[in-house]
Design a protein around this motif. Structure first.
Motif, PDB file in Angstrom:
ATOM      1  N   SER A 146      64.332 -30.205 -51.333  1.00 26.85           N
ATOM      2  CA  SER A 146      63.217 -29.957 -50.418  1.00 26.85           C
ATOM      3  C   SER A 146      63.516 -28.703 -49.589  1.00 26.85           C
ATOM      4  O   SER A 146      64.660 -28.252 -49.518  1.00 26.85           O
ATOM      5  N   ASN A 147      62.479 -28.184 -48.947  1.00 24.31           N
ATOM      6  CA  ASN A 147      62.667 -26.964 -48.159  1.00 24.31           C
ATOM      7  C   ASN A 147      63.714 -27.135 -47.071  1.00 24.31           C
ATOM      8  O   ASN A 147      64.476 -26.218 -46.777  1.00 24.31           O
ATOM      9  N   SER A 148      63.750 -28.312 -46.483  1.00 24.38           N
ATOM     10  CA  SER A 148      64.687 -28.528 -45.377  1.00 24.38           C
ATOM     11  C   SER A 148      66.141 -28.508 -45.850  1.00 24.38           C
ATOM     12  O   SER A 148      67.054 -28.334 -45.049  1.00 24.38           O
ATOM     13  N   GLU A 149      66.333 -28.670 -47.143  1.00 25.96           N
ATOM     14  CA  GLU A 149      67.702 -28.637 -47.679  1.00 25.96           C
ATOM     15  C   GLU A 149      68.096 -27.242 -48.172  1.00 25.96           C
ATOM     16  O   GLU A 149      69.239 -27.045 -48.602  1.00 25.96           O
ATOM     17  N   LEU A 150      67.167 -26.325 -48.150  1.00 24.55           N
ATOM     18  CA  LEU A 150      67.487 -24.982 -48.631  1.00 24.55           C
ATOM     19  C   LEU A 150      68.369 -24.249 -47.621  1.00 24.55           C
ATOM     20  O   LEU A 150      68.117 -24.296 -46.418  1.00 24.55           O
ATOM     21  N   THR A 151      69.368 -23.559 -48.131  1.00 25.67           N
ATOM     22  CA  THR A 151      70.168 -22.720 -47.238  1.00 25.67           C
ATOM     23  C   THR A 151      69.410 -21.412 -47.011  1.00 25.67           C
ATOM     24  O   THR A 151      68.568 -21.033 -47.824  1.00 25.67           O
ATOM     25  N   PRO A 152      69.707 -20.719 -45.920  1.00 24.27           N
ATOM     26  CA  PRO A 152      68.979 -19.471 -45.644  1.00 24.27           C
ATOM     27  C   PRO A 152      69.087 -18.458 -46.778  1.00 24.27           C
ATOM     28  O   PRO A 152      68.199 -17.625 -46.956  1.00 24.27           O
TER      29      PRO A 152
ATOM     30  N   ASN B 103      68.110 -27.785 -59.319  1.00 27.16           N
ATOM     31  CA  ASN B 103      68.192 -28.885 -58.368  1.00 27.16           C
ATOM     32  C   ASN B 103      67.041 -28.725 -57.372  1.00 27.16           C
ATOM     33  O   ASN B 103      67.170 -28.016 -56.385  1.00 27.16           O
ATOM     34  N   PRO B 104      65.889 -29.356 -57.671  1.00 26.27           N
ATOM     35  CA  PRO B 104      64.689 -29.098 -56.850  1.00 26.27           C
ATOM     36  C   PRO B 104      64.744 -29.771 -55.484  1.00 26.27           C
ATOM     37  O   PRO B 104      64.093 -30.774 -55.219  1.00 26.27           O
TER      38      PRO B 104
END
Ligand SMILES: [Zn+2]
Length: 268
Positions: A190-196, A187-188
């Protein structure tokens, strides 16, 4: 207080934006996460007075990141292979950074070219241009952009270090690595949607840490510039003693101090 935080975030964003913001529109979340994560960088290093092999330390950190990526079936080999077979895709997808470009002043051009050469990169291979994003500078594998509004707001020594930090991203090809890791995500996002805790976020955090430390390890002078840079950020944070949202800056000063001490020992 908000203003201070904003200012700090802007300065701090150089760590993430250098390659993150290239595809990033929710920069603040990333920056916050970077900050939170960064506090864990070198806590255990701060008490080490003797010569430390920081190259080995970074290699260990990198190994851990790839182990984390393996848990979602992304191997370093697969990413390296894509870089060999599909690098043109990366270049095509980022062509706007080459084509849609406004020049920067001669002063910045001279500064950037000097630092590129010092780190062994032919300036002719890098497209240098103007950037009006939320950080002083950003870089991908083949380009660097300078924000002429934000850059003069930090000291010349810090400016120099910020550019050297970007140069490390070019050397390490962090931007294309991020691009290909993202291509391999089921599920590519965006960076802003990545969890820590997302493995790609682990890579991004590592790449930022490596860019700092690698630049600082070049020579005792570069270690001092890192310290100057870290202290400048730290001082901005200290404007508001109640601001506990940015403990990462104090940690960066500790890393920089450790690297300065380490560099002294290496020249003795
Ligand atoms: Zn960076």
């Amino acid at each position: 207080m908000k203003k201070n935080i904003k200012k700090l975030k802007r300065i701090y964003s150089i760590f993430s934006v250098s390659f993150v913001a290239l595809s990033l529109f929710g920069a603040n979340k990333i920056i916050q996460r970077l900050h939170e994560k960064d506090t864990t960088i070198v806590t255990e290093e701060t008490a080490i007075p003797q010569r430390v092999d920081y190259k080995a330390y970074l290699q260990q950190e990198e190994d851990k990141v790839w182990q984390k990526l393996e848990t979602i079936n992304i191997s370093k080999e697969a990413v390296e292979n894509l870089k060999k077979t599909s690098y043109q895709n990366y270049l095509n997808d980022n062509s706007t950074y080459k084509d849609n470009n406004q020049p920067v002043s001669k002063e910045y051009e001279t500064m950037v070219h000097k630092i590129l050469r010092e780190f062994g990169i032919d300036p002719a291979t890098i497209t240098l241009g103007y950037w009006d994003g939320p950080s002083e500078a950003c870089a991908g594998d083949f380009f660097m952009k300078i924000n002429p509004v934000l850059m003069p707001k930090v000291s010349p020594e810090t400016q120099t270090f910020m550019i050297a930090h970007e140069v490390q991203h070019i050397l390490n090809k962090d931007h294309s690595t991020t691009y290909f890791i993202r291509n391999l995500l089921e599920n590519p996002v965006s960076n802003s949607e990545l969890t820590p805790d997302h493995p790609l976020m682990h890579f991004i955090l590592f790449a930022e840490k490596r860019a700092d430390m690698q630049a600082a390890m070049k020579s005792p002078e570069w270690a001092k510039r890192y310290l100057c840079f870290a202290q400048e950020i730290s001082q901005l944070g200290d404007i508001d003693p109640n601001d506990t949202a940015h403990p990462g800056t104090a940690e960066r000063v500790k890393i920089a101090q450790a690297l300065v001490e380490n560099s002294k020992q290496q020249i003795v």
